[in-house]
Design a protein around this motif. Structure first.
Motif, PDB file in Angstrom:
ATOM      1  N   LEU A 131     -24.796  19.913 -72.188  1.00 16.81           N
ATOM      2  CA  LEU A 131     -25.395  19.146 -73.237  1.00 16.81           C
ATOM      3  C   LEU A 131     -24.364  18.328 -73.894  1.00 16.81           C
ATOM      4  O   LEU A 131     -24.528  17.210 -74.484  1.00 16.81           O
ATOM      5  CB  LEU A 131     -26.361  19.758 -74.077  1.00 16.81           C
ATOM      6  N   ASP A 134     -23.236  15.580 -71.987  1.00 13.39           N
ATOM      7  CA  ASP A 134     -24.143  14.636 -71.889  1.00 13.39           C
ATOM      8  C   ASP A 134     -24.222  14.086 -73.132  1.00 13.39           C
ATOM      9  O   ASP A 134     -24.534  12.796 -73.416  1.00 13.39           O
ATOM     10  CB  ASP A 134     -25.328  14.967 -71.781  1.00 13.39           C
ATOM     11  N   LEU A 136     -25.237  14.875 -76.065  1.00 15.54           N
ATOM     12  CA  LEU A 136     -26.333  15.110 -76.849  1.00 15.54           C
ATOM     13  C   LEU A 136     -26.257  16.155 -77.784  1.00 15.54           C
ATOM     14  O   LEU A 136     -27.406  16.293 -78.733  1.00 15.54           O
ATOM     15  CB  LEU A 136     -27.520  15.623 -75.744  1.00 15.54           C
ATOM     16  N   ILE A 236     -30.589  23.976 -77.806  1.00 18.76           N
ATOM     17  CA  ILE A 236     -30.445  23.491 -76.424  1.00 18.76           C
ATOM     18  C   ILE A 236     -31.935  22.967 -76.027  1.00 18.76           C
ATOM     19  O   ILE A 236     -31.878  21.693 -75.516  1.00 18.76           O
ATOM     20  CB  ILE A 236     -30.243  24.579 -75.450  1.00 18.76           C
ATOM     21  N   SER A 240     -32.433  18.918 -75.706  1.00 24.03           N
ATOM     22  CA  SER A 240     -32.636  18.470 -74.259  1.00 24.03           C
ATOM     23  C   SER A 240     -34.109  18.043 -73.983  1.00 24.03           C
ATOM     24  O   SER A 240     -34.517  17.168 -73.136  1.00 24.03           O
ATOM     25  CB  SER A 240     -32.400  19.729 -73.258  1.00 24.03           C
ATOM     26  N   ARG A 251     -30.214  21.739 -64.260  1.00 26.59           N
ATOM     27  CA  ARG A 251     -28.659  21.406 -64.353  1.00 26.59           C
ATOM     28  C   ARG A 251     -27.587  22.408 -64.346  1.00 26.59           C
ATOM     29  O   ARG A 251     -26.440  21.940 -64.046  1.00 26.59           O
ATOM     30  CB  ARG A 251     -28.569  21.021 -66.153  1.00 26.59           C
TER      31      ARG A 251
END
Length: 399
Positions: A131, A134, A136, A236, A240, A251
């Motif tokens: 994450l 990403d 995020l 998370i 996500s 992932r």
């Protein structure tokens, strides 16, 4: 017993009846040997799906390795004797990406899945690292930013970095043998123990919201608290937008090339027990270690950012570690992103779970060891030292 008075096949294999294994004794010997391999028969779980059709290679005979001896504590020990002394259920050794030895205790197969206990924390942190890759999540952001339900708890002003490095100031202790304290309430919230009369088990998030700050500030000494890692699982899910098991499958698990489905225990409302509930095969656990050894790459595909892996295996506060309680058995250690660093010249780092679960990575030797165990006591510092000595020996033998 069967109707003719003879032991059933189960009793012949394990020495007790399946009905003897209960939620109030599953972590105790002799029942733990079976229970650690069949957690999904005792506790609700969520599936972490592997890619269908991938075939596992046959086991590799560990014979030569088992016949070796080494010096430990002024004595000579045989590898096979150490495996027995540490109640080993399974051992996988990889060298330069290739499996060079598989050891399975009786009634354990290459397809058997075993609970990781707190080695789950290290796997959860990889998912957090994805994450982060990403963009995020922000490790400097507060937990309550992602999980507002924890705004009245100790986690309100704790950062994600504090959670990852076990530096949250928390009024909580890991008292494994206390049947009445906060740790027992924590286990009941995760459905790991039976409820007690007059007690309505909390969900994990309700329990976490009840935890209050300790005496000091966040970002201080290393203070090992498993609830931190369940908080990470909630972060998370919120960041996500997916259930933890589904995000981890898409992932991590499938890109990794895992051969068998994994699963993770969940509470009464389906929240994953990311602090200790992962269950998987030893080969698939070893694949996680190999991905970490290669800097976040598996099957030629990047799973997690190189800079996250580099940070995990090289950083972390030595001062915070020395101020914590684990320095007793790992004097030169450090802790970063829920992975332990040995402080050895080899750069070895590892994941660790109670009752003897390990994922050990030695970059210099290009070696990965995955080890499942059913040690009688949840915490045994002498056996920790013995396991680490075994892994150092395996690194020498495999080079």
């Amino acid at each position: 017993m069967t109707s003719n008075g003879r032991p059933s096949a189960f009793e012949a294999n394990y020495g007790f009846a399946r009905s003897d294994v209960r939620l109030d004794n599953w972590r105790q010997p002799p029942w733990n040997v079976w229970a650690f391999r069949h957690v999904s028969e005792l506790i609700p779980t969520a599936r972490i799906a592997a890619t269908p059709g991938l075939i596992e290679d046959p086991p590799v005979d560990p014979g030569d390795l088992l016949r070796q001896t080494f010096a430990v504590g002024g004595e000579t020990a045989g590898v096979v004797d150490v495996l027995r002394r540490t109640s080993t259920d399974a051992l996988v050794v990889m060298k330069s990406g290739r499996v060079v030895a598989d050891y399975h205790a009786p009634n354990f197969t290459a397809q058997s899945r075993h609970i990781l206990f707190s080695a789950s924390k290290s796997v959860t942190s990889i998912v957090a690292g994805i994450l982060y890759s990403d963009g995020l999540i922000d490790f400097d952001e507060t937990i309550s930013h992602y999980v507002p339900e924890l705004k009245s708890s100790a986690y309100s002003d704790a950062s994600l970095r504090d959670v990852l490095d076990m530096r949250v100031s928390l009024d909580f202790e890991e008292t494994y043998q206390d049947p009445r304290g906060d740790f027992a309430r924590y286990r009941r919230a995760g459905l790991l123990e039976p409820s007690v009369p007059g007690d309505t088990p909390d969900s994990l998030i309700v329990f976490l919201a009840s935890l209050q700050k300790g005496a000091g500030d966040h970002g201080g000494p290393f203070h090992y608290c498993s609830p931190n890692s369940d908080v990470l699982g909630l972060v998370i899910e919120r960041a996500s937008g997916q259930r933890f098991a589904d995000f981890a499958a898409a992932r991590l698990w499938q890109p990794l090339g895992a051969r068998q489905d994994a699963y993770i225990t969940v509470d009464a409302i389906g929240s994953a027990r990311t602090g200790g509930g992962f269950c998987m095969t030893p080969r698939d656990l070893a694949r996680i270690g190999e991905m970490m050894r290669l800097g976040g790459i598996a099957n030629g595909r990047r799973i997690v950012a190189q800079d996250w892996v580099s940070d995990t295996i090289a950083n972390g506060s030595a001062e915070a570690w020395r101020a914590g309680k684990f320095v007793e058995w790992l004097p030169e250690g450090r802790y970063r992103n829920k992975w332990y660093q040995t402080g050895n010249a080899s750069g070895a780092f590892f994941a660790l779970g109670i009752h003897g679960q390990y994922l050990y990575v030695n970059p210099r030797a290009e070696m990965v060891v995955a080890k499942f165990s059913s040690q009688p006591e949840p915490v045994d510092n002498d056996l920790k030292r013995l396991n680490l000595a075994l892994f150092d020996t395996l690194a020498r033998l495999c080079c």
